[in-house]
Design an enzyme around this catalytic site. Structure first.
Site, short mmCIF file in Angstrom:
data_model
loop_
_atom_site.label_atom_id
_atom_site.label_comp_id
_atom_site.label_asym_id
_atom_site.label_seq_id
_atom_site.Cartn_x
_atom_site.Cartn_y
_atom_site.Cartn_z
N GLU A 198 0.82 -1.22 0.00
CA GLU A 198 0.00 0.00 0.00
C GLU A 198 0.85 1.27 0.00
O GLU A 198 0.76 2.09 0.93
CB GLU A 198 -0.94 0.02 1.20
CG GLU A 198 -1.87 -1.17 1.27
CD GLU A 198 -2.97 -1.01 2.32
OE1 GLU A 198 -2.89 -0.07 3.13
OE2 GLU A 198 -3.91 -1.83 2.32
N GLU A 202 -5.00 -8.75 0.89
CA GLU A 202 -5.63 -8.40 2.17
C GLU A 202 -7.11 -8.13 1.92
O GLU A 202 -7.48 -7.49 0.94
CB GLU A 202 -5.07 -7.10 2.79
CG GLU A 202 -3.73 -7.21 3.44
CD GLU A 202 -3.27 -5.89 4.07
OE1 GLU A 202 -4.11 -5.07 4.51
OE2 GLU A 202 -2.05 -5.68 4.11
C1 BGP Z 1 -4.13 -2.08 5.59
C2 BGP Z 1 -2.72 -2.31 6.06
C3 BGP Z 1 -2.58 -3.15 7.27
C4 BGP Z 1 -3.74 -3.17 8.22
C5 BGP Z 1 -5.10 -3.05 7.55
C6 BGP Z 1 -6.26 -2.76 8.46
O1 BGP Z 1 -4.25 -0.81 5.07
O2 BGP Z 1 -1.92 -2.88 5.06
O3 BGP Z 1 -1.34 -2.85 7.85
O4 BGP Z 1 -3.52 -2.42 9.32
O5 BGP Z 1 -5.12 -2.07 6.54
O6 BGP Z 1 -6.34 -1.40 8.78
P1 BGP Z 1 -6.31 -0.88 10.26
O7 BGP Z 1 -5.31 -1.70 10.99
O8 BGP Z 1 -5.91 0.55 10.18
O9 BGP Z 1 -7.69 -1.04 10.79
#
Ligand code: BGP
Length: 467
Positions: free
Chosen positions: A172, A370
């Protein structure tokens, strides 16, 4: 394998099933065994109140100490692949130069343990965690840091590439641009459009340099990048709304997707940046290098769509320039929300992304790197046996997998699905507020791991090759 006639959505036998995690969010041991500080360690020292519950990155889910147990659990939960990241500051405490042998030992153990359990290691190099020593030299604003990244990448390929066959340069990459240089949710907490553009360009350049280094080593795996693609849906078909969505798409999706896959920047984005006099500094040979070193494999992170409409007011000419100078966000009435994270849940978005990749990006091999649902206070759902009954997560996964399946039927080259994340982890500013894992982590009792209902459901689904 016997095929189960109950399975309505069947996936290929070689589909990649697993989950994803990152170093800073899971390893812990942030100040042990020679690891250098990264920007998260440092920012937490400066402003602990910015982090939910005042919880910092020093001792996140203890993967550093408990990886053997965790990897055994991954196997129990049907994983054939797992993505983690290397902590740049663990391997190179100063970001370049001297290597920390204890880090080499740790990552070797993790990789070997994964392979011994039949799990393919997918390794990402940069997941938001700039070594502090390099941030002090300008972080991604600096070309020196770009070269340090290429050195770090080629070192990792040489150390681990005999066993790691799936590499990713960045996770990302738009997020550190947004968080660090526009919207103040990553260090260095600036609001500076010019620097944001430069950081974005340097990130792409660093990715291309790492890919070049990988190819020069002649290793036999694949290398890619992981992008959070957020389809930009216009409020309506009014030309002004369509224009708003085109611009949002250029900023947040095509900015990294085009150079990564096609080796070129979107002409409309370049034109827009030129019109506001904010093009990055590009040195001779940079564009050729980017053109010559595109990815083999695209990781797609999908959580939510981005809905936009034409701006309703003229932007304040004194205010700092932001992408929202060109569009407004739009809240669609009736949208389905994950209230804990404040993100819309829109399953069809994943299908739209995949079809776009098929139609406009040469159907490049890709996978869902993800997707997931962060929920607060999951202890509400504990049953008498002490298991979290996270049926909402199972529904969330199924809803998205149906759309992935539809895309597969239509010929998209999608190779797998990884949940964010394996076990509950530290979510940056949200710390341990929202939980995402197949496995719960009880912070009050030495980070004890307990599989949630979704973990066992996943295992069964993988065994049946679908649901
Ligand atoms: C994505 C990232 C992760 C993770 C996920 C969930 O953007 O790659 O690192 O954190 O989001 O988001 P958050 O943890 O901010 O709820």
């Amino acid at each position: 394998m016997k095929q189960d006639s109950q399975v309505q959505y069947r996936f290929p036998a070689d589909f990649w099933w697993g989950s994803a995690a990152s170093a800073t969010q899971t390893e812990g041991a942030a100040d042990r065994d020679g690891k250098g500080k990264n920007i998260w360690d440092y920012w937490y020292e400066l402003e602990p109140h910015r982090f939910h519950g005042g919880v910092g990155p020093a001792d996140t889910s203890k993967f550093y100490d408990r990886y053997e147990e965790d990897i055994r659990l991954m196997k129990e939960l049907g994983h054939n692949s797992f993505r983690f990241s290397i902590s740049w500051a663990r391997l190179f405490p100063q970001g370049h130069g001297e290597i920390n042998e204890k880090a080499v030992h740790f990552y070797n153990k993790v990789i070997d343990q994964l392979l011994a359990n039949g799990i393919q290691p997918f390794v990402n190099l940069y997941h938001f965690d700039m070594p502090l020593a390099l941030q002090e030299k300008g972080g991604w604003e600096s070309r020196f840091v770009v070269d340090c990244f290429a050195e770090y990448a080629s070192t990792a390929f040489r150390l681990f590439g005999d066993r790691v066959k799936k590499w990713f340069t960045h996770n990302e990459p738009i997020v550190p641009v947004e968080g660090g240089y526009l919207y103040n949710f990553h260090y260095p907490n600036l609001c500076d459009f010019q620097k944001a553009v430069q950081v974005g360009f340097h990130t792409i350049l660093s990715s291309a340099k790492a890919i070049k280094a990988y190819r020069e080593l002649g290793q036999d795996g694949q290398i890619g990048i992981i992008l959070n693609l957020t389809p930009s849906y216009p409020r309506s078909n009014h030309p002004a709304d369509l224009e708003a969505s085109r611009i949002a798409d250029a900023f947040f999706n095509r900015s990294f997707l085009d150079p990564s896959v096609k080796g070129t920047f979107p002409p409309d984005l370049v034109e827009l940046l030129r019109s506001v006099n904010h093009l990055p500094i590009i040195e001779e040979g940079d564009l050729e290098l980017i053109k010559a070193n595109t990815i083999d494999l695209l990781g797609i992170n999908y959580y939510q769509p981005r809905r936009v409409k034409a701006r309703e007011s003229v932007p304040n000419p004194q205010a700092p320039l932001l992408p929202e100078h060109f569009f407004d966000f739009y809240e669609m009435p009736g949208r389905k929300m994950n209230p804990y994270r404040g993100w819309e849940i829109y399953e069809k978005g994943i299908y739209d992304i995949l079809i776009n990749v098929k139609e406009n990006y040469d159907n490049i091999p890709c996978y869902i790197s993800e997707n997931g649902m962060g929920v607060e206070h999951e202890e509400r759902f504990l049953d008498e046996q002490g298991m979290i009954q996270d049926d909402y997560r199972i529904d969330f996964i199924k809803g998205h997998l149906k759309e992935v399946h539809r895309a597969l039927q239509e010929g998209v080259n999608v190779k797998g699905y990884h949940l964010w994340t394996f076990m509950d982890n530290w979510s940056w500013l949200n710390a341990y507020k929202n939980r995402y894992g197949f496995v719960s982590v009880d912070l009050a009792s030495d980070a004890k791991r307990t599989v949630k209902k979704s973990g066992y459901w996943f295992k069964e689904m993988v065994d049946k090759q679908g649901f």
